[in-house]
Design a protein around this motif. Structure first.
Motif, PDB file in Angstrom:
ATOM      1  N   LEU A 435       0.832  -1.207   0.000  1.00  0.00           N
ATOM      2  CA  LEU A 435       0.000   0.000   0.000  1.00  0.00           C
ATOM      3  C   LEU A 435       0.866   1.257   0.000  1.00  0.00           C
ATOM      4  O   LEU A 435       0.591   2.225  -0.713  1.00  0.00           O
ATOM      5  N   SER A 436       1.931   1.231   0.822  1.00  0.00           N
ATOM      6  CA  SER A 436       2.818   2.402   0.872  1.00  0.00           C
ATOM      7  C   SER A 436       3.460   2.631  -0.484  1.00  0.00           C
ATOM      8  O   SER A 436       3.586   3.775  -0.944  1.00  0.00           O
ATOM      9  N   ALA A 437       3.861   1.537  -1.141  1.00  0.00           N
ATOM     10  CA  ALA A 437       4.483   1.659  -2.460  1.00  0.00           C
ATOM     11  C   ALA A 437       3.483   2.251  -3.446  1.00  0.00           C
ATOM     12  O   ALA A 437       3.788   3.203  -4.184  1.00  0.00           O
ATOM     13  N   ARG A 734       7.826   2.462   0.480  1.00  0.00           N
ATOM     14  CA  ARG A 734       8.074   3.793  -0.098  1.00  0.00           C
ATOM     15  C   ARG A 734       9.385   3.819  -0.869  1.00  0.00           C
ATOM     16  O   ARG A 734       9.478   4.417  -1.947  1.00  0.00           O
ATOM     17  N   ALA A 735      10.405   3.178  -0.286  1.00  0.00           N
ATOM     18  CA  ALA A 735      11.716   3.180  -0.936  1.00  0.00           C
ATOM     19  C   ALA A 735      11.645   2.451  -2.281  1.00  0.00           C
ATOM     20  O   ALA A 735      12.215   2.905  -3.281  1.00  0.00           O
ATOM     21  N   ALA A 736      10.923   1.324  -2.301  1.00  0.00           N
ATOM     22  CA  ALA A 736      10.800   0.562  -3.551  1.00  0.00           C
ATOM     23  C   ALA A 736      10.091   1.413  -4.597  1.00  0.00           C
ATOM     24  O   ALA A 736      10.497   1.463  -5.769  1.00  0.00           O
ATOM     25  N   ALA A 737       9.046   2.115  -4.166  1.00  0.00           N
ATOM     26  CA  ALA A 737       8.305   2.967  -5.084  1.00  0.00           C
ATOM     27  C   ALA A 737       9.199   4.076  -5.623  1.00  0.00           C
ATOM     28  O   ALA A 737       9.178   4.410  -6.812  1.00  0.00           O
ATOM     29  N   MET A 738      10.031   4.611  -4.730  1.00  0.00           N
ATOM     30  CA  MET A 738      10.922   5.704  -5.117  1.00  0.00           C
ATOM     31  C   MET A 738      11.911   5.228  -6.188  1.00  0.00           C
ATOM     32  O   MET A 738      12.213   5.945  -7.142  1.00  0.00           O
ATOM     33  N   SER A 739      12.412   4.005  -6.027  1.00  0.00           N
ATOM     34  CA  SER A 739      13.346   3.475  -7.010  1.00  0.00           C
ATOM     35  C   SER A 739      12.637   3.224  -8.337  1.00  0.00           C
ATOM     36  O   SER A 739      13.178   3.498  -9.409  1.00  0.00           O
TER      37      SER A 739
END
Lengths: 823, 232, 146
Positions: A435-437, A734-739
């Motif tokens: 969900l965060s991603a 979030r970090a995965a989404a950012m990448s």
């Protein structure tokens, strides 16, 4: 959409570099302030890092085929077209509100003009100010003017303004005029900033300040940071600071400056156990006898328990005892540690060198502006984190900052599906991480397809014992359902994924068997985990997750058993599940406290191997003890034995402090068997990424690319990747989404630049290149079967060029010249 | 008896506050590393603390653990959790009861409670011993005019004595007397109830401890001394 | 007691001769005056006895470790009065080792109990040739009488 956001990143260590690069890739104009003359922070002094035992800082750099990023060792310098780097500057203050903030930067380090300097070292010679080396904790004294960093050439000198008195002797001594002391008072003001990210880390404990083990009196009692410096400069042997003799016996003493109420340091820094294990493992290679004095070996990462086992195999000795003092044997230059490795047994052990394993300075506090609106503080600037967690935390903080900054602007509805790169991202799993991603991507105007196996969103987050965290997940789920850019597929599963990054084609099957194909540029795998199964003898046994849910369910009006026994690490942290699940200890401690708060007279006993709480969660352990929970350590060779009799649970175990075998009876038995990944191996198969023997999805690089799988465009996070507590799952999402976001943005810009091309006329379709590529950048075109190169995945390593028997795989023309030059 | 009750009459509250302060023990081994007694007959401060945690004070008092401790406080000095181990020892010794108190100490306490000194020495004999040593001192050069100020009123300092100086090591009485004489100090030695050693401290018996203090305060009041010199 | 001696010496109520005692001395911190006093009253008598020794002696040294981390003589807490003689010897091995390592010929203590126990342990496990003196004994020996 408004023009590029102006972002300030404070701290040029690995966290700050990562946050800055992520923000730059997301289109911000970034300012990066670092108080030292060179980037890399603490890593400047860490040549080799666990668990690989080598450095890999450069791997944090984004693959940039355009060559615009300075693709070199970042311990030497840093350049990036989207980032204005201010080495030597520290942020003194931040004023204003988000969107219109201004920051004042003051000089902390003054650089000597390296174009003029001829490395005569006269300036260092005349400098009257001696100070501790920044790259160790003071064992190697240097001057206020000295080498900018150990890795820099001798004409790269810098002046530490914290120590410098501006006496001017160095300037007068310099015949080249390379020193401009007037620049010491230089200030910079950055205006119109939209937000700031604080990623400057924490200060480490200096043993002298707290008189730990009288370290000031013994030259050969050093810290783990000092040891890194000794290790860097070591040849065949490691030399003692006092007399330069080779070290033959070394000790590490854990928890120096922490886990102590006397020092007001009721915290654990979380990485020192691993650092000591690494240092001792490396020291073993120099045939040094190594002993580590510890209380709990906190190897609480997916691969860390195995690292500990390897260290032990190498001959590192672990002694479970906190020493009281280190004694100097007069005239013999020996450091003696009296200790009691088991109750009723005292021994002396002699060492040439003692290393104090230090973590966060107990008195350290983040700067005052850390909590201000518009300043986003990375968790790595509140507590000590290892490299991977620092990078995840920095990325996630950048994502949060970016997300909040964008909330005001309208989503950009312009179609992104142009050419062959699809900007859509497939997110698999809708727990806290997924969900965060999804929401991070959506906040960055990236359309998301969210696939969840269950008929509702939230995953394990919905059964979290903390009402706040449950609420957080419910909110995330509600926002995902409502968001225009998030398309949710509940009760569905991904069954296949083909194609290269930027052009994936996946099939989704829903519960009725209907299938649908989606095109996407990247995927985030967040399929979560579940409790490992336990063999239940009867209903008085619960696993830690069930018990905690039950006891927290009714808030303060629930019922608790009159006696409860916990057995932690039940069938885990040993083969075949040889890893720490990271959530059980905290959960057990919270459950102990809840049991006692519901029923103060309850008898609570915990059998444990190592209590694995980290950071300020140490306070939970302290509280549980002070409220009367009895903790009994056991060894995996002799676990407590269980028996159910007459409606009660009987546990036979021995209390090492009393040296007596006892039988404990309880109404309730709680086992902590750990967690296992829910769908790891299946995901690994479908998405063609690596997974561990236990089924956790594996990263490209465990330290520096923690949320990237080995296959370009496929990102991994949360419990699917490794055991994580709730908050970290959110950060990983979030970090995965950012990448993913960065990859797609950059992919759109530079997709035409490739390192390798295929000459179809020469290709025999043998497929050797497919196997040779370590980055999974080579693939067979779905329709034509032709060998192809995924430009987003290719790093130009040349493995396919080398392996191709027909010279069909070849360097692209513009690269060819450079490659020859390199050769 | 549970542990909280046991501890209630001595203030042992640790930094954790409330409950049994021994419970906060981390089992880290700092105490066991610090204590020179660790290792003989299974002695280990962690064992003492564990028994204390479980409220097994009487068992502790009855075992040799309680009386093998020198109460030196090295364990406590290093303890990261501030567990007051030596206080626990006193507690346990008291609860172990009189039968566990070593004979010499038990006998001394009995004598003290009866006669005011641990030796059970009558005041007459005491007077004879100290006067004899004072006499000897006047034979040394520089101390010819030394007079032992027994029961002198309104002196600046009241001096108590360690019983061993009166018992076997009379010679050692002279060192302080010489210094006091050289300094021209106004001081006094009580002619009775002169004991400076308080074995209630060892046995954990607070009433004995108090009796010892009362004796000294009584002397100070009786002789109107302004200060106390208590070299024990 | 330390305060009184410091007062006498610093106000010159007594005068001392530093050349009388030639032996190399070592100082022992009693638990009660040092570590325990520091814990209970917030002041450990670590500095005062060392200052006094400096006024009395030319050559003296510290044991390792010392002050708050020093080892007890082994006779404290009433242990000296118990029949646990073997245990006391075991305990005191640390103290004896410290004394031997200091290479001193004279141990100075400001405590009756420590004095008695260190003497007994030196006699029992050697070297018995090492002398044990009270701090005030050393002061008394250095006294200059007009």
């Amino acid at each position: 959409m408004k023009e590029a956001a102006r972002a300030l990143v404070m701290g040029g260590g690995v966290s700050g570099l990562k946050a800055a690069m992520d923000l730059a890739r997301a289109g911000c104009s970034v300012f990066l302030a670092e108080k030292q003359a060179v980037p890399a922070g603490l890593l400047l002094g860490l040549d080799r890092q666990f668990p690989s035992n080598h450095c890999g800082l450069c791997r944090v750099l984004p693959p940039d085929p355009s060559g615009r990023t300075w693709q070199a060792c970042m311990r030497r310098g840093f350049g990036h077209p989207g980032i204005e780097f201010f080495p030597g500057f520290e942020v003194q203050d931040i004023q204003g509100s988000p969107g219109n903030m201004s920051a004042t930067l003051i000089r902390q380090t003054l650089m000597v003009d390296s174009d003029k300097c001829n490395a005569c070292m006269q300036c260092v010679e005349v400098c009257p100010v001696h100070m501790p080396d920044l790259f160790s904790t003071g064992q190697i004294p240097v001057k206020a003017i000295s080498r900018a960093a150990p890795h820099r050439p001798p004409h790269h000198l810098a002046i530490s303004l914290e120590a410098c008195t501006l006496c001017g002797r160095c300037r007068d001594a310099c015949r080249e005029g390379a020193i401009d002391l007037d620049a010491a008072r230089e200030e910079k003001v950055l205006d119109n900033l939209d937000f700031a990210v604080l990623a400057s880390g924490v200060e480490y404990c200096l043993p002298e300040v707290y008189n730990l083990y009288q370290s000031a009196a013994h030259a050969d009692v050093i810290t783990t940071l000092d040891f890194e410096a000794l290790l860097s400069s070591a040849g065949t042997d490691i030399m003692r600071p006092s007399d330069g003799r080779p070290v033959r016996r070394a000790a590490w003493v854990q928890c120096a400056g922490s886990r102590s109420l006397k020092l007001e340091a009721d915290h654990c820094s979380g990485i020192c156990c691993m650092i000591s294990l690494k240092q001792a493992s490396l020291a073993r290679e120099k045939d040094i006898q190594c002993s580590i004095f510890y209380m709990d070996m906190r190897t609480s990462g997916r691969d860390w328990q195995k690292y500990l086992d390897r260290a032990r195999e190498k001959g590192v000795e672990l002694i479970r005892c906190r020493p009281h003092s280190i004694e100097q044997v007069p005239e013999e230059q020996i450091l003696r540690i009296p200790h009691a490795p088991s109750p009723g047994n005292q021994q002396d052990r002699d060492f040439d060198l003692v290393v104090l394993s230090v973590g966060r300075d107990p008195a350290w506090k983040p700067p005052e502006y850390a909590g201000r609106e518009g300043v986003f503080t990375s968790p790595g600037s509140r507590r000590v984190l290892d490299i991977a967690r620092s990078i995840i935390a920095a990325s996630a903080t950048a994502a949060t900052a970016l997300g909040e900054d964008r909330q005001e602007s309208l989503p950009d509805q312009e179609a992104k599906d142009q050419d062959q790169v699809h900007s859509r991202v497939l997110v698999v799993g809708a727990g806290p991480a997924g969900l965060s991603a999804a929401l991070t991507l959506a906040a960055g105007n990236i359309p998301v397809v969210l696939v969840e196996q269950k008929d509702h969103l939230g995953g394990h987050g919905l059964s979290n014992i903390s009402p706040e965290q449950r609420k957080e997940v419910q909110d995330l789920a509600a926002r995902a359902m409502e968001h225009k850019l998030v398309q949710v597929y509940p009760s569905a599963a991904v069954i296949s994924c083909t194609g290269p990054a930027g052009g994936f084609k996946s099939r989704i099957r829903d519960s009725s068997g209907d299938e649908k194909e989606i095109l996407h540029g990247a995927a985030v795998l967040a399929t979560g985990g579940r409790a490992a199964p336990v063999a239940r003898q009867e209903d008085r046994t619960a696993d830690i997750f069930e018990y905690s849910r039950r006891i927290f369910a009714a808030g303060n009006s629930g019922e608790a058993p009159e006696s409860v026994i916990f057995i932690l690490c039940h069938n885990t942290r040993q083969e075949p599940a040889n890893y720490c699940s990271r959530v059980c200890c905290s959960l057990a401690l919270k459950s102990c406290l809840q049991t006692l708060s519901l029923r103060p007279e309850a008898e609570v006993t915990v059998f444990y191997r190592d209590i694995m709480v980290q950071g300020d969660d140490e306070e939970l352990y302290t509280r549980a003890r002070s409220e009367g929970v009895r903790f009994i350590p056991y060894s995996p060779d002799a676990p407590p034995s269980l028996e159910a009799k007459d409606g009660k649970i009987r546990v036979k175990g021995s209390d090492p402090y009393l040296s007596e075998e006892s039988e404990y009876e309880a109404e309730q038995l709680v086992l902590a068997p750990g967690v296992v990944p829910a769908a790891g191996s299946e995901m690994a198969r479908i998405f063609n990424v690596h997974s561990s023997a236990e089924g956790f999805l594996c990263e490209a690089d465990a330290k520096y690319r923690p949320v990237e799988s080995g296959r370009a465009g496929i990102f991994i996070c949360g419990l699917a990747r490794n055991p994580v507590p709730f908050k970290e799952a959110v950060l990983e999402g979030r970090a995965a989404a950012m990448s993913a976001l960065g990859l797609l943005k950059q992919g759109l810009d530079s997709r035409l630049q490739t390192f390798v091309r295929v000459k179809p006329a020469l290709c025999s379709l043998c497929g050797l290149c497919l196997e040779a590529c370590p980055f999974k950048a080579r693939y067979a075109h779905e329709e034509t079967g032709a060998m192809a190169v995924d430009p987003l995945a290719c790093r130009g390593c040349g493995a396919c060029v080398a392996v191709c028997p027909n010279k069909a795989s070849a360097w692209s023309e513009q690269l060819e010249e450079n490659v020859h030059e390199l050769n | 008896m549970n542990s909280t009750e046991v501890l209630s009459h001595t203030d042992l509250s640790g930094p954790g506050g409330g409950g049994n302060p021994a419970q906060i023990c981390l089992g880290c081994g700092t105490c066991a590393s610090a204590c020179p007694m660790t290792g003989i007959e299974g002695f280990d401060p962690r064992r003492i603390v564990r028994l204390g945690q479980l409220g097994r004070f009487e068992e502790l008092g009855e075992s040799s653990l309680a009386w093998l401790c020198t109460m030196c406080g090295r364990c406590q000095e290093g303890c990261p959790m501030d567990v007051r181990i030596t206080d626990m020892i006193r507690e346990a010794r008291d609860l172990g009861g009189e039968k566990t108190v070593p004979q010499a100490i038990g006998k001394g306490i009995e004598m003290f409670m009866e006669t005011g000194n641990n030796l059970g020495l009558p005041d007459e004999d005491f007077g004879f011993i100290v006067e004899d040593v004072a006499e000897e001192l006047t034979e040394e050069p520089g101390f010819e005019d030394f007079v032992l100020p027994v029961d002198k009123e309104d002196a600046r300092l009241l001096f108590t004595l360690h019983n061993k100086l009166v018992n076997t090591q009379n010679e050692d009485l002279k060192h302080w007397w010489k210094i006091l004489h050289a300094a021209g100090e106004s001081w006094t030695l009580p002619g009775s109830r002169w004991e400076g050693v308080n074995w209630g401290f060892f046995s954990g018996q607070d009433q004995v401890l108090k009796a010892g203090v009362d004796t000294i305060v009584g002397n100070m009041e009786r002789l109107r001394s302004r200060g106390l010199m208590y070299p024990e | 007691m330390f305060d009184l001696l410091v007062e006498y010496i610093s106000t010159q109520r007594i005068r001392l001769d530093r050349d009388r005692i030639k032996k190399k001395a070592v100082y022992h911190d009693p638990c009660n005056y040092g570590r325990k006093s520091e814990a209970l009253f917030g002041h450990g008598y670590f500095h005062e006895p060392r200052w006094i020794l400096n006024q009395c002696l030319e050559h003296w040294t510290d044991m390792q470790p010392n002050r708050a981390r020093q080892y007890c003589c082994g006779g404290g807490g009433g242990l000296m009065l118990t029949p646990y003689e073997e245990q006391r010897k075991y305990y005191s091995r640390r103290k004896i080792e410290q004394i031997k390592n200091s290479r001193a010929e004279l141990v100075v203590v400001p405590c009756h109990s420590c004095h008695g126990h260190i003497r007994a342990m030196l006699d029992a496990q050697g070297p018995a040739s090492i002398e044990v003196k009270y701090l005030w004994e050393v002061v008394a020996e250095a006294l200059v009488m007009d």
